[in-house]
Design an enzyme around this catalytic site. Structure first.
Site, PDB file in Angstrom:
ATOM      1  CD  GLU A  18      -4.261  -2.244   1.383  1.00  0.00           C
ATOM      2  OE1 GLU A  18      -3.923  -1.512   2.327  1.00  0.00           O
ATOM      3  OE2 GLU A  18      -3.461  -2.680   0.529  1.00  0.00           O
ATOM      4  CE1 TYR A  50      -6.711   8.866  -5.432  1.00  0.00           C
ATOM      5  CE2 TYR A  50      -4.377   8.845  -5.989  1.00  0.00           C
ATOM      6  CZ  TYR A  50      -5.626   9.429  -6.074  1.00  0.00           C
ATOM      7  OH  TYR A  50      -5.785  10.585  -6.804  1.00  0.00           O
ATOM      8  CB  ALA A 125       2.157  11.187   4.414  1.00  0.00           C
ATOM      9  CE1 TYR A 146       5.836   2.598   5.176  1.00  0.00           C
ATOM     10  CE2 TYR A 146       5.620   4.556   6.530  1.00  0.00           C
ATOM     11  CZ  TYR A 146       5.360   3.879   5.361  1.00  0.00           C
ATOM     12  OH  TYR A 146       4.611   4.487   4.383  1.00  0.00           O
ATOM     13  CG  HIS A 150       9.520   5.220   4.542  1.00  0.00           C
ATOM     14  ND1 HIS A 150      10.342   5.426   3.450  1.00  0.00           N
ATOM     15  CD2 HIS A 150       8.254   5.288   4.073  1.00  0.00           C
ATOM     16  CE1 HIS A 150       9.599   5.614   2.369  1.00  0.00           C
ATOM     17  NE2 HIS A 150       8.324   5.527   2.725  1.00  0.00           N
ATOM     18  CE  LYS A 166       3.335   9.291   8.800  1.00  0.00           C
ATOM     19  NZ  LYS A 166       3.282   8.177   7.799  1.00  0.00           N
ATOM     20  CD  GLN A 177       4.527  -1.694   3.866  1.00  0.00           C
ATOM     21  OE1 GLN A 177       3.659  -2.539   3.631  1.00  0.00           O
ATOM     22  NE2 GLN A 177       4.767  -0.656   3.087  1.00  0.00           N
TER      23      GLN A 177
END
Length: 296
Positions: A18, A50, A125, A146, A150, A166, A177
């Site tokens: 990343e 982003y 999301a 996560y 989260h 999701k 994460q």
């Protein structure tokens, strides 16, 4: 350009990086120099974060993602956040990505920004994923997960319910994460599989090279610090160079253990530091090759 889902089908353990766009007062050339160095480490794909602030941030992400694909021939996974975005801004960013050949998106809600108004179009999301599935069905969609739940979730069980939503909305893979305790990751993975989440999951690893930086990240995402790492941070807090070396060693050992235990992928949060990524890649390369049947 190859879709991320195809890579997960072709390799036992996917290896990715990343990077993030430079701050507004820095030249974009800084990240291009980082990419030139990362290119030599043969990642399967590189994700681009982003920045907040609407469509301008989206176009910067698109520009960097385009360079990753066209200059280096590496698939790019573009982050797309919706917490402070309108549906029109999202549509504009998607068109900018598609125009430069970027067809892999990591759909995220994004970090809080008190200086920006919350979105009236997206709460989670999942809402972004549903929109993208409807308006741009040819895109490959990934999402975040996560291992320690989260920070805003009511419970680990509720967090898994939201994660399943999701995935059911159209996500092909997940990136976790950051975490520092592999036992917690594998416990999460076991619970996720039991909850019917079967897509590939890459383990997100952030090397500890700076105590202040990692403390900030931990405070934001809620990751716990195991005793072994806490000892390293305490022992070398006044010795930055030794802390950096010990942090790289810790991350490499963590990754090797994950690979040997059959993880779907390793996603290295490089923090735009190619030297750290190089040192870790050199350490883990034998385990990665073995997992992938000798392939790089």
């Amino acid at each position: 350009m190859k879709q991320i889902g195809t890579i997960y089908k072709e390799k036992k353990t996917v290896y990715s990086f990343e990077v993030f766009p430079p701050k507004r007062d820095s030249s974009v050339e800084t990240v291009y120099r980082t990419l030139e160095e990362l290119n030599g480490l043969w990642p399967d794909f590189i994700s681009v974060t982003y920045g907040a602030g609407g469509s301008h941030a989206g176009h910067t992400t698109a520009e960097i993602a385009e360079t990753i694909q066209k200059s280096f021939g590496i698939p790019a996974l573009a982050h797309l956040t919706c917490r402070n975005a309108t549906a029109a801004e999202i549509a504009e960013t998607v068109e900018a990505l598609k125009a430069v050949g970027v067809n892999n998106i990591l759909a995220l809600r994004g970090d809080p920004r008190p200086d920006l108004p919350p979105s009236a179009d997206f709460l989670y999301a999942r809402d972004l994923i549903l929109m993208l599935q409807k308006t741009a069905p040819a895109l490959y969609l990934a999402a975040a997960c996560y291992p320690e739940a989260h920070t805003e979730s009511e419970s680990p069980e509720a967090d898994l319910i939201h994660l399943r939503e999701k995935v059911d909305a159209g996500v092909g893979s997940l990136t976790s994460q950051l975490f520092f305790d592999n036992a917690l990751f594998f416990d999460f993975l076991s619970r996720a599989r039991a909850a019917g989440i079967t897509v590939p999951v890459s383990a997100g690893i952030m090397p500890v090279t700076n105590k202040t930086q990692i403390e900030k990240m931990v405070s934001m995402c809620g990751a716990s610090i195991p005793q072994k790492l806490a000892h390293i941070l305490g022992k070398y807090e006044s010795d930055p160079e030794t802390l950096r070396t010990a942090g790289i060693d810790y991350a490499a050992d963590q990754i090797i253990d994950l690979i040997e235990r059959g993880v779907d992928g390793i996603h290295l949060y490089t923090m735009n530091n190619a030297d750290v990524a190089r040192q870790i890649t050199q350490r883990i390369a034998p385990a990665l090759r073995k997992a992938n049947g000798g392939a790089a």
